[in-house]
Motif scaffolding. Structure first.
Motif, short mmCIF file in Angstrom:
data_model
loop_
_atom_site.label_atom_id
_atom_site.label_comp_id
_atom_site.label_asym_id
_atom_site.label_seq_id
_atom_site.Cartn_x
_atom_site.Cartn_y
_atom_site.Cartn_z
N ARG A 217 49.51 20.59 40.63
CA ARG A 217 48.07 20.70 40.82
C ARG A 217 47.63 22.11 40.45
NH1 ARG A 217 46.41 18.86 46.47
NH2 ARG A 217 44.33 19.27 45.62
N ASP A 219 44.23 23.38 41.31
CA ASP A 219 42.95 23.70 41.91
C ASP A 219 43.07 24.61 43.13
OD1 ASP A 219 44.17 21.86 43.56
OD2 ASP A 219 42.38 20.65 43.91
N ARG A 220 44.27 25.14 43.39
CA ARG A 220 44.47 25.89 44.63
C ARG A 220 45.01 27.29 44.36
NH1 ARG A 220 48.87 24.23 49.36
NH2 ARG A 220 48.91 26.26 50.40
N TYR A 265 40.33 25.98 47.33
CA TYR A 265 40.43 24.82 46.44
C TYR A 265 39.14 24.71 45.65
CZ TYR A 265 44.43 23.18 49.22
OH TYR A 265 45.64 23.06 49.86
N ARG A 269 41.86 18.90 40.03
CA ARG A 269 43.15 18.95 40.73
C ARG A 269 44.33 18.94 39.77
NH1 ARG A 269 45.55 14.82 45.34
NH2 ARG A 269 47.73 15.07 44.81
N ASN A 294 39.49 24.67 58.62
CA ASN A 294 38.46 24.72 57.59
C ASN A 294 37.48 25.84 57.91
OD1 ASN A 294 39.35 22.63 55.93
ND2 ASN A 294 38.28 21.06 57.13
N TYR A 300 31.31 21.87 50.86
CA TYR A 300 32.07 21.25 49.77
C TYR A 300 32.27 19.78 50.07
CZ TYR A 300 36.08 21.54 52.95
OH TYR A 300 36.92 21.39 54.04
N ALA A 303 38.78 17.35 49.21
CA ALA A 303 39.83 18.15 49.83
C ALA A 303 40.15 17.70 51.25
CB ALA A 303 39.48 19.65 49.82
N LYS A 316 38.77 15.48 57.86
CA LYS A 316 38.05 16.69 57.49
C LYS A 316 37.45 17.25 58.78
CE LYS A 316 34.41 18.62 54.56
NZ LYS A 316 33.35 18.34 53.55
N VAL A 333 46.41 16.91 50.31
CA VAL A 333 45.04 17.39 50.22
C VAL A 333 44.41 16.71 49.01
CG1 VAL A 333 43.53 19.38 49.92
CG2 VAL A 333 45.62 19.59 51.30
N MET A 336 39.15 17.90 44.99
CA MET A 336 37.79 18.37 45.22
C MET A 336 36.81 17.49 44.45
SD MET A 336 37.81 21.00 47.24
CE MET A 336 36.15 21.61 46.95
N ARG A 341 36.29 24.96 48.60
CA ARG A 341 36.77 24.89 49.97
C ARG A 341 37.62 26.10 50.31
NH1 ARG A 341 42.14 22.04 52.22
NH2 ARG A 341 41.63 21.98 54.44
#
Length: 352
Positions: A217, A219-220, A265, A269, A294, A300, A303, A316, A333, A336, A341
């Motif tokens: 992934r 996106d993190r 994030y 992804r 969180n 957002y 996630a 969440k 996870v 997004m 996030r």
């Protein structure tokens, strides 16, 4: 009282945890029902010594005819054959697995080769749902669907899941001001990027950032909290507000933690679309609990945290609330959908 020793392996019954079978993919890679990429799904394994006989062929045809319905129910179908026959590239309507040493076929067929097939249906948590022995009456695919379909519908149902993951949610661990402070630290501090790997952090006293390429992934990005001042600030919130709740809920005393992280994030992804566990490698085997807080839940979409061995429910938690779970649980996870996030992450452990 002492716990009884594990009994000898016998044919799995409904409710049992499925046995770990020595199965191999056509590529030569091992196939494991409990691996990260397979856990959290319904599986149906059809065991046959050969497809030459009409009885085994009829079982396979039953599942082939129901393939579309089974796919809609998100059932993973596999045909298990002896290694020699699987390696010859036997034509089949669904993926073939090789029984590396014949032990899986002997187990499922009671040690006696035959011209029929038997079927094992396994739930997302690895427990056996149904076993159809050779010669079972009726349509095997229909029997599997009758057992699996209601469970699959419950997993997809909105609202409170019918099967809860064993997680602890603790509200108001961080105040809104605390959350904004940590987001500000992510934005303003630790702009040096380091290569992925815990060995990059040894001896650091200044914050840094690291891309976390979990199963590919992209996106993190995690901000590693190395500065003593920030570490002490987070301790001042988590130690009195969260640790006693973990002790009460799980009867476990947390005495240590890894470096805190502030995760971000954002965007696409990518990578493999499945979950992971947090303590499977030797250098993280000490971990007992994972914590996610969180920091901006209202800013957002996506996630969410999912525990696919239990349900399709997406967790969440509100801003400032902590969700705590065992590092042994498969979790994911989700991607997004909008926004960015931020979350405080912690891995906790103790003396045992």
């Amino acid at each position: 009282m002492t716990v009884q020793t594990q009994p000898a392996i016998a044919k799995p019954e409904p409710g049992d945890i499925a046995p770990r079978l020595k199965l191999r993919r056509p590529s030569g890679a091992d196939f494991d029902l409990f691996s990260d990429d397979q856990s959290g799904r319904f599986h149906v394994l059809v065991f046959a010594w050969s497809l030459a006989g009409p009885k085994a062929g009829a079982v396979v045809q039953s599942f082939a005819a129901a393939r579309d319905t089974l796919d809609e129910t998100r059932v993973q179908l596999h045909l298990v054959l002896p290694a020699a026959e699987a390696d010859r590239g036997t034509a089949a309507a669904f993926p073939v697995l090789a029984d590396a040493d014949g032990s899986a076929l002997r187990l499922m067929h009671g040690g006696v080769p035959g011209d029929d097939a038997c079927v094992l249906a396994v739930a997302p948590n690895g427990h056996v749902l149904l076993r159809l022995d050779p010669g079972a009456d009726g349509d095997p695919a229909a029997a599997v669907l009758e057992r699996v379909r209601p469970l699959a519908e419950k997993r997809k149902a909105a609202g409170v899941p019918s099967i809860h993951a064993p997680v602890l949610v603790v509200p108001d661990v961080l105040s809104p001001e605390d959350c904004r402070r940590l987001i500000g630290i992510y934005a303003m501090q630790g702009q040096e990027f380091v290569e992925p790997g815990h060995n990059q952090l040894q001896g650091r006293t200044t914050d840094c950032k690291m891309r976390i390429p979990e199963y590919g992934r992209n996106d993190r990005i995690d901000h590693w909290v190395c500065a003593p001042q920030t570490n002490n600030f987070i301790d001042s919130r988590l130690v009195p507000r969260l640790m006693p709740e973990i002790q009460k809920a799980f009867n476990y005393q947390v005495t240590r933690h890894e470096r805190y992280r502030i995760a971000c994030y954002e965007g696409y992804r990518g990578g493999s679309q499945h979950g992971h566990r947090d303590n499977t490698l030797p250098f993280v085997a000490h971990r007992r609990f994972a914590v996610t807080v969180n920091l901006n839940a209202d800013e957002y979409e996506g996630a969410e945290l999912r525990f696919p061995e239990f349900s399709e429910a997406a967790y969440k938690t509100p801003t400032g609330s902590a969700i705590v779970f065992s590092c042994s649980l498969l979790h994911e996870v989700m991607a997004m959908r909008a926004g960015r996030r931020f979350a405080l992450l912690a891995f906790l452990f103790g003396q045992t």
